[in-house]
Design a protein around this motif. Structure first.
Motif, PDB file in Angstrom:
ATOM      1  N   ASN A   4       0.811  -1.221   0.000  1.00  0.00           N
ATOM      2  CA  ASN A   4       0.000   0.000   0.000  1.00  0.00           C
ATOM      3  C   ASN A   4       0.843   1.270   0.000  1.00  0.00           C
ATOM      4  OD1 ASN A   4      -2.556   1.047  -0.179  1.00  0.00           O
ATOM      5  ND2 ASN A   4      -2.780   1.326   2.032  1.00  0.00           N
ATOM      6  N   ASP A   5       1.993   1.194  -0.657  1.00  0.00           N
ATOM      7  CA  ASP A   5       2.885   2.345  -0.727  1.00  0.00           C
ATOM      8  C   ASP A   5       2.395   3.309  -1.813  1.00  0.00           C
ATOM      9  OD1 ASP A   5       5.004   4.081  -0.735  1.00  0.00           O
ATOM     10  OD2 ASP A   5       6.274   2.805  -1.979  1.00  0.00           O
ATOM     11  N   ALA A   6       2.139   4.544  -1.413  1.00  0.00           N
ATOM     12  CA  ALA A   6       1.549   5.517  -2.336  1.00  0.00           C
ATOM     13  C   ALA A   6       2.481   5.856  -3.495  1.00  0.00           C
ATOM     14  CB  ALA A   6       1.170   6.779  -1.568  1.00  0.00           C
ATOM     15  N   VAL A   7       3.781   5.855  -3.242  1.00  0.00           N
ATOM     16  CA  VAL A   7       4.736   6.182  -4.316  1.00  0.00           C
ATOM     17  C   VAL A   7       4.674   5.117  -5.413  1.00  0.00           C
ATOM     18  CG1 VAL A   7       7.179   6.518  -4.863  1.00  0.00           C
ATOM     19  CG2 VAL A   7       6.241   7.451  -2.753  1.00  0.00           C
ATOM     20  N   ALA A   8       4.660   3.857  -4.988  1.00  0.00           N
ATOM     21  CA  ALA A   8       4.580   2.760  -5.961  1.00  0.00           C
ATOM     22  C   ALA A   8       3.241   2.794  -6.697  1.00  0.00           C
ATOM     23  CB  ALA A   8       4.757   1.429  -5.245  1.00  0.00           C
ATOM     24  N   GLN A   9       2.192   3.094  -5.979  1.00  0.00           N
ATOM     25  CA  GLN A   9       0.866   3.165  -6.607  1.00  0.00           C
ATOM     26  C   GLN A   9       0.833   4.245  -7.676  1.00  0.00           C
ATOM     27  OE1 GLN A   9      -1.431   3.704  -3.060  1.00  0.00           O
ATOM     28  NE2 GLN A   9      -1.994   1.550  -2.916  1.00  0.00           N
ATOM     29  N   LYS A  10       1.453   5.359  -7.360  1.00  0.00           N
ATOM     30  CA  LYS A  10       1.467   6.457  -8.328  1.00  0.00           C
ATOM     31  C   LYS A  10       2.303   6.064  -9.555  1.00  0.00           C
ATOM     32  CE  LYS A  10       1.124  10.772  -9.801  1.00  0.00           C
ATOM     33  NZ  LYS A  10      -0.034  11.410 -10.310  1.00  0.00           N
ATOM     34  N   GLU A  11       3.378   5.352  -9.322  1.00  0.00           N
ATOM     35  CA  GLU A  11       4.204   4.904 -10.443  1.00  0.00           C
ATOM     36  C   GLU A  11       3.422   3.968 -11.357  1.00  0.00           C
ATOM     37  OE1 GLU A  11       6.777   7.225 -10.641  1.00  0.00           O
ATOM     38  OE2 GLU A  11       7.389   5.523 -11.853  1.00  0.00           O
ATOM     39  N   LEU A  12       2.706   3.065 -10.732  1.00  0.00           N
ATOM     40  CA  LEU A  12       1.880   2.126 -11.509  1.00  0.00           C
ATOM     41  C   LEU A  12       0.833   2.897 -12.316  1.00  0.00           C
ATOM     42  CD1 LEU A  12       1.059  -0.972 -11.898  1.00  0.00           C
ATOM     43  CD2 LEU A  12      -0.681  -0.488 -10.204  1.00  0.00           C
ATOM     44  N   TYR A  13       0.237   3.833 -11.648  1.00  0.00           N
ATOM     45  CA  TYR A  13      -0.799   4.646 -12.299  1.00  0.00           C
ATOM     46  C   TYR A  13      -0.202   5.428 -13.472  1.00  0.00           C
ATOM     47  CZ  TYR A  13      -4.183   8.438 -12.851  1.00  0.00           C
ATOM     48  OH  TYR A  13      -5.058   9.350 -13.362  1.00  0.00           O
ATOM     49  N   ASN A  14       0.941   6.050 -13.226  1.00  0.00           N
ATOM     50  CA  ASN A  14       1.577   6.825 -14.306  1.00  0.00           C
ATOM     51  C   ASN A  14       1.929   5.945 -15.499  1.00  0.00           C
ATOM     52  OD1 ASN A  14       1.459   9.271 -13.084  1.00  0.00           O
ATOM     53  ND2 ASN A  14       3.496   9.149 -12.183  1.00  0.00           N
ATOM     54  N   ARG A  15       2.324   4.735 -15.197  1.00  0.00           N
ATOM     55  CA  ARG A  15       2.778   3.843 -16.268  1.00  0.00           C
ATOM     56  C   ARG A  15       1.612   3.371 -17.145  1.00  0.00           C
ATOM     57  NH1 ARG A  15       7.422  -0.474 -14.928  1.00  0.00           N
ATOM     58  NH2 ARG A  15       8.361   1.478 -14.259  1.00  0.00           N
ATOM     59  N   TYR A  16       0.498   3.063 -16.501  1.00  0.00           N
ATOM     60  CA  TYR A  16      -0.584   2.426 -17.262  1.00  0.00           C
ATOM     61  C   TYR A  16      -1.811   3.299 -17.512  1.00  0.00           C
ATOM     62  CZ  TYR A  16       2.114  -1.806 -16.503  1.00  0.00           C
ATOM     63  OH  TYR A  16       3.118  -2.733 -16.499  1.00  0.00           O
ATOM     64  N   SER A  17      -1.925   4.405 -16.809  1.00  0.00           N
ATOM     65  CA  SER A  17      -3.170   5.177 -16.964  1.00  0.00           C
ATOM     66  C   SER A  17      -3.386   5.737 -18.377  1.00  0.00           C
ATOM     67  CB  SER A  17      -3.246   6.299 -15.924  1.00  0.00           C
ATOM     68  OG  SER A  17      -2.201   7.212 -16.107  1.00  0.00           O
ATOM     69  N   PRO A  18      -2.332   6.182 -19.098  1.00  0.00           N
ATOM     70  CA  PRO A  18      -2.612   6.681 -20.456  1.00  0.00           C
ATOM     71  C   PRO A  18      -3.239   5.616 -21.366  1.00  0.00           C
ATOM     72  CG  PRO A  18      -0.446   7.400 -19.736  1.00  0.00           C
ATOM     73  CD  PRO A  18      -0.918   6.396 -18.737  1.00  0.00           C
ATOM     74  N   LYS A  19      -2.726   4.388 -21.287  1.00  0.00           N
ATOM     75  CA  LYS A  19      -3.292   3.314 -22.119  1.00  0.00           C
ATOM     76  C   LYS A  19      -4.697   2.954 -21.648  1.00  0.00           C
ATOM     77  CE  LYS A  19       0.529   0.599 -23.960  1.00  0.00           C
ATOM     78  NZ  LYS A  19       1.223  -0.683 -23.926  1.00  0.00           N
ATOM     79  N   MET A  20      -4.848   2.887 -20.343  1.00  0.00           N
ATOM     80  CA  MET A  20      -6.132   2.439 -19.807  1.00  0.00           C
ATOM     81  C   MET A  20      -7.222   3.496 -20.007  1.00  0.00           C
ATOM     82  SD  MET A  20      -5.495  -0.507 -19.048  1.00  0.00           S
ATOM     83  CE  MET A  20      -3.883  -1.225 -19.344  1.00  0.00           C
TER      84      MET A  20
END
Lengths: 193, 471
Positions: free
Chosen positions: A13-29
């Motif tokens: 539940n680390d917010a930094v990692a969550q944001k990284e995941l989001y940044n990586r995949y949100s444009p495609k999704m």
């Protein structure tokens, strides 16, 4: 950050990692959501809901496939549920109405390349668009689509056929696809090889 | 008839475009067409607005923060309440013990609050009136025996109460009356004392035939010989204060020069980041309450709970979505990146960003009276405030200073503030009113240690407060 460290971070539940995941995949999704949604705002709502599910269910990811594919499935299911919830989907899967629809050239937006194709897909009635998205782009079978949308498998097939015809018309009118002599095709084929 | 399909933009053909599908209407190469659609769709990317991540973040972490904050606040107020109750019950217990002193015919409770009363001679009762006792027991919680300022409405400064073995409460009307004496108690019950707010004349209403006229000789011998306890008049020592203040926030930024890590993204603009950012202070507020304990007439200590809402504006520009990177003081993570449509230097149109922080803190400190009398005083106070960040909405500047990007996850959850204030206070009735300037400064950066830019907030405000004694 590597995908493994992102995954580990998200599991704790680390917010930094969550944001990284989001940044990586949100444009495609978001592009996935946009193909299903009525407008960008709805697409962003779907994306938000989908990512909340991704983060809350990340412990169920078994590393048995691509992480992106797993996220994508959650996002697609979120989109479908959202459409069903809004009832707009069921109202729009009216085959007679859909086949009678005329595609006007001026309704096709003048944008380029991938976005142009996506906008052409979005011109389709939502029922056709959903089946086309699920079958041609997301790779679901007609049986899976039938159970996802609560329709018959045969209905999914027929809708897809009609959707494809309609999309073809749109692409021709927009001159994204052209009819060319057979010899030209051979030349292109030689370039391709 | 065979038809050939391919994209119109031959110059941009990719392997995908070169599919040219052999299509007959309703009878063409499905796989190629689908692959064409799929790859086109996959190439399409869209960048979500900041709102989406903020909502996701609040959904994942916001509720937890508010819950922690809520529990912290609940814990603080519960502690304050329990502490107050404990103090009061302790006081009642002392009074009960006094009642248990043997062979003392009277218990007198001094109601005065003047320290000079201790220097006065032993009491001379000039007017003694009994209060009928209909109830042989006393609820220590409900009717605490208090003799301090502000909490005893029954006994005024020039009166003392006496409880006799017959469980009658007497009020000694005496200008010199401070003090004294003891109950002869075989029965340890205390006479119920009316709750604050009860009219004195109702209490003192004698029943026919039961009025005792006391004179000096009735009491003095006993008082002289059997004094159980002498309670000098004690000023109130425990106070509760409620306060609020509008505040304006400024920030100072520093580059973290101590890092030894090399990051792929670095600024080329020199060391002083403050030259490259433009911000304006904005109005926030502070509100809270604290319990104050008076150690001496000039010095008191306090602890409490406080809510702060701080914010400031940042001048920026709207631009198209672009990638922004933040170099970290962390050899593992190195750099964070994200997409933003906010620029620091130049863009399509000016944009004013707002950085906001909701904080809960526990102010701990001392207060000193510098000048003044009981009515009007000049005081100063200061201390530290351990702070918990409940929620924040702030834009971080990228490592090249070109962009602003939202990263609420980089905000520091726990911080420490110092505060200093000077104020004038005025006693009116049972309440002391105060007004004065205050200054609050943040000791640790607003952001996590991973972020190379450190931000320190400084706040100024005009604080208004009211203080009431608890005992």
């Amino acid at each position: 950050m590597t995908e493994e460290s992102i995954l580990k971070g998200c599991l704790s539940n680390d917010a930094v990692a969550q944001k990284e995941l989001y940044n990586r995949y949100s444009p495609k999704m978001l592009a996935v959501c946009y193909r299903f949604a009525h407008n960008r705002e709805d697409a962003e709502d779907m994306l938000q809901e989908g990512f909340i599910k991704v983060f809350s269910q990340i412990h169920t990811f078994r590393n048995q496939g691509a992480f992106e594919g797993w996220i994508r499935r959650i996002i697609v299911h979120t989109c479908i549920n959202n459409l069903k919830k809004n009832r707009k989907f069921n109202e729009s899967v009216d085959l007679i109405h859909a086949t009678a629809m005329q595609v006007r050239e001026e309704s096709v937006p003048s944008i380029v390349q991938a976005k142009q194709v996506v906008e052409c897909i979005r011109i389709l009635p939502i029922g056709y668009r959903t089946v086309l998205n699920l079958y041609a782009i997301e790779g679901y079978s007609h049986r899976e689509i039938g159970s996802m949308l609560d329709i018959e498998e045969s209905t999914s097939r027929s809708q897809y056929t009609r959707a494809k015809q309609m999309l073809e018309d749109i692409l021709i009118k927009k001159k994204i696809l052209q009819q060319q002599p057979a010899k030209k095709m051979n030349m292109l084929s030689s370039f391709g090889s | 008839m065979t038809r050939i399909w391919y994209t119109s933009k031959n110059q941009q053909l990719t392997s995908v475009h070169k599919i040219p599908c052999l299509m007959d209407r309703n009878f063409y190469n499905n796989d190629d067409f689908e692959e064409f659609l799929k790859q086109k769709a996959d190439q399409h990317k869209m960048y979500p607005s900041d709102r989406v991540w903020n909502n996701i973040y609040s959904s994942l972490h916001g509720r937890r923060r508010w819950m922690i904050g809520g529990f912290a606040l609940l814990f603080l107020f519960s502690s304050l309440f329990i502490g107050r109750q404990a103090v009061l019950s302790n006081y009642t217990r002392v009074a009960t013990q006094i009642n248990k002193v043997p062979a003392s015919p009277f218990l007198a409770i001094n109601a005065g609050n003047d320290k000079n009363q201790t220097k006065r001679p032993l009491p001379v009762a000039t007017d003694l009136q009994p209060v009928k006792n209909n109830n042989n027991s006393i609820d220590e919680q409900a009717a605490p025996l208090t003799g301090s300022e502000g909490s005893n409405n029954i006994l005024s400064e020039d009166r003392a109460a006496i409880i006799t073995p017959e469980k009658e409460l007497f009020i000694i009307k005496n200008d010199n009356a401070p003090v004294v004496t003891a109950p002869a108690a075989t029965d340890h019950h205390l006479t119920p004392i009316p709750t604050p707010g009860t009219e004195l004349h109702e209490i003192l209403e004698p029943e026919a035939g039961k009025t005792k006229q006391a004179n000096n000789t009735d009491i003095l011998p006993l008082a002289k010989n059997k004094t159980a306890a002498i309670h000098p008049a004690k000023p109130a020592s425990l106070f509760i204060q409620f306060y609020a203040s509008p505040i304006i926030s400024y920030r100072r930024l520093y580059n973290d020069a101590q890092t030894g890590y090399t990051a792929p993204v670095s600024a080329n603009y020199g060391d002083n980041i403050n030259k490259y950012v433009h911000h304006k202070p904005a109005l926030g507020f502070e509100a809270g309450s604290k319990i104050q304990y008076k150690l001496s007439s000039n010095l008191s200590v306090y602890a409490g709970a406080q809510l702060n809402y701080s914010r400031y504006y940042v001048d920026a520009y709207k631009f198209h979505v672009e990638k922004a990177s933040i170099a970290l003081n962390d050899s593992r993570l190195d750099t964070l990146s994200g997409y933003t449509d906010i620029r620091n230097f130049s863009g399509y149109s000016p944009e004013q960003l707002q950085n906001q922080y909701w904080q809960l803190s526990v102010p701990l400190g001392i207060e000193i009276k510098l000048l003044g009398n009981k009515k009007l005083q000049l005081n100063v106070a200061g201390g530290i405030q351990p702070t918990f960040l409940v929620s924040s909405n702030s834009y971080l500047i990228s490592s090249d200073y070109k962009n602003y990007i939202q990263r609420p996850d980089m905000a520091r959850s726990f911080n420490v503030h110092t505060n200093f204030e000077a104020f004038l206070s005025y006693q009116m009735g049972g309440i002391r009113w105060q007004l004065g300037p205050q200054f609050r400064s943040q000791l640790l950066s607003s952001y996590s240690t991973q972020y190379r830019v450190r931000e320190y907030l400084t706040e100024f405000g005009i604080k208004f407060g009211i203080t009431k004694s608890l005992r």
